[in-house]
Design an enzyme around this catalytic site. Sequence first.
Site, PDB file in Angstrom:
ATOM      1  N   ASP A  19      -4.514  -6.852  -3.382  1.00 49.72           N
ATOM      2  CA  ASP A  19      -4.620  -5.490  -2.872  1.00 49.72           C
ATOM      3  C   ASP A  19      -5.946  -4.805  -3.211  1.00 49.72           C
ATOM      4  O   ASP A  19      -6.611  -5.164  -4.176  1.00 49.72           O
ATOM      5  CB  ASP A  19      -3.484  -4.638  -3.449  1.00 49.72           C
ATOM      6  CG  ASP A  19      -2.141  -4.929  -2.805  1.00 49.72           C
ATOM      7  OD1 ASP A  19      -1.989  -5.994  -2.175  1.00 49.72           O
ATOM      8  OD2 ASP A  19      -1.233  -4.092  -2.952  1.00 49.72           O
ATOM      9  N   ASP A  20      -6.239  -3.782  -2.425  1.00 46.49           N
ATOM     10  CA  ASP A  20      -7.279  -2.774  -2.692  1.00 46.49           C
ATOM     11  C   ASP A  20      -8.702  -3.232  -2.347  1.00 46.49           C
ATOM     12  O   ASP A  20      -9.649  -2.500  -2.590  1.00 46.49           O
ATOM     13  CB  ASP A  20      -7.250  -2.253  -4.134  1.00 46.49           C
ATOM     14  CG  ASP A  20      -5.947  -1.554  -4.492  1.00 46.49           C
ATOM     15  OD1 ASP A  20      -5.056  -1.451  -3.608  1.00 46.49           O
ATOM     16  OD2 ASP A  20      -5.798  -1.115  -5.644  1.00 46.49           O
ATOM     17  N   HIS A  70      -3.321  -1.311   4.051  1.00 48.73           N
ATOM     18  CA  HIS A  70      -3.022  -0.632   2.772  1.00 48.73           C
ATOM     19  C   HIS A  70      -3.456   0.842   2.826  1.00 48.73           C
ATOM     20  O   HIS A  70      -3.845   1.400   1.806  1.00 48.73           O
ATOM     21  CB  HIS A  70      -3.697  -1.391   1.638  1.00 48.73           C
ATOM     22  CG  HIS A  70      -3.116  -1.162   0.278  1.00 48.73           C
ATOM     23  ND1 HIS A  70      -1.773  -1.014   0.030  1.00 48.73           N
ATOM     24  CD2 HIS A  70      -3.716  -1.064  -0.948  1.00 48.73           C
ATOM     25  CE1 HIS A  70      -1.572  -0.826  -1.268  1.00 48.73           C
ATOM     26  NE2 HIS A  70      -2.741  -0.837  -1.882  1.00 48.73           N
ATOM     27  N   HIS A  74      -5.384   5.457   0.059  1.00 49.17           N
ATOM     28  CA  HIS A  74      -4.656   4.949  -1.113  1.00 49.17           C
ATOM     29  C   HIS A  74      -3.985   6.091  -1.869  1.00 49.17           C
ATOM     30  O   HIS A  74      -4.061   6.200  -3.098  1.00 49.17           O
ATOM     31  CB  HIS A  74      -5.568   4.142  -2.038  1.00 49.17           C
ATOM     32  CG  HIS A  74      -4.810   3.155  -2.874  1.00 49.17           C
ATOM     33  ND1 HIS A  74      -4.166   3.487  -4.037  1.00 49.17           N
ATOM     34  CD2 HIS A  74      -4.546   1.843  -2.681  1.00 49.17           C
ATOM     35  CE1 HIS A  74      -3.559   2.422  -4.532  1.00 49.17           C
ATOM     36  NE2 HIS A  74      -3.777   1.406  -3.722  1.00 49.17           N
ATOM     37  N   HIS A 166      -4.718  -7.778  -7.573  1.00 50.85           N
ATOM     38  CA  HIS A 166      -5.739  -6.915  -6.971  1.00 50.85           C
ATOM     39  C   HIS A 166      -7.100  -7.604  -6.932  1.00 50.85           C
ATOM     40  O   HIS A 166      -7.545  -8.155  -7.937  1.00 50.85           O
ATOM     41  CB  HIS A 166      -5.848  -5.604  -7.754  1.00 50.85           C
ATOM     42  CG  HIS A 166      -4.609  -4.761  -7.682  1.00 50.85           C
ATOM     43  ND1 HIS A 166      -3.503  -5.017  -8.467  1.00 50.85           N
ATOM     44  CD2 HIS A 166      -4.287  -3.712  -6.892  1.00 50.85           C
ATOM     45  CE1 HIS A 166      -2.558  -4.135  -8.162  1.00 50.85           C
ATOM     46  NE2 HIS A 166      -2.993  -3.328  -7.217  1.00 50.85           N
TER      47      HIS A 166
HETATM   48 ZN   LIG Z   1      -3.184  -0.567  -3.902  1.00 52.58          ZN
END
Ligand SMILES: [Zn+2]
Length: 198
Positions: A19-20, A70, A74, A166
């Site tokens: 993620d991210d 995503h 955020h 991540h």
């Molecule tokens: Zn995230």
Amino acid sequence: MSISRQPEDPGKAVNLTLDDGPDPTWTPKALEILAASGAKATFCMTGPNAQAHPDLVKKVVAAGHRLCNHSVSHDTAMDRKSVAYQGKEILDAKRMIDEASGGAELRYYRAPGGAFTPQSRQLAAAHGMRSLGWNVDPGDYRRPGADTILATVERQLANGPTILLHDGGGDRSQTMQALQNLLPRLKEQGYAFSFPQA
Ligand SMILES: [Zn+2]
């Protein structure tokens, strides 16, 4: 539409999710580590990061991994905001990721911090994205040490197959070290690398 956590693969399998990102330092490293073990992962990208690094988005797709939306900002409190705001966060991010990828399939939506609502799940589904949860969360973003990340993943795998890690949002050297050690161990234990059911 329920939140997906089960693998497509009917056998013993994990779903790696990152993620991210994408991030110019950590995403290429993740791709290298995944390739070394022949592993596949699902990359949950924010719209602005995808927009800033379309080359990385295309590399992720070209390597056979999958994309996940995503959101734009955020905002982990987006489940307490208006449906219109949630929709804008999801659809603006979809536009940015689609542009960056050149229109590659975008099959999943993961709310930041898991801040799903029934409305956001429905809206994502209406645009071809299954909501994607997780079972294993070693808190790698808090940087507890690579060994702790690895041990926590292995312990929590009893919870289910979808692993949250991540490749963006800060220094992910510990995550990458943990991933490098984790993948051969999973293979030894007979796990396949699958994708979540879409
Ligand atoms: Zn995230």
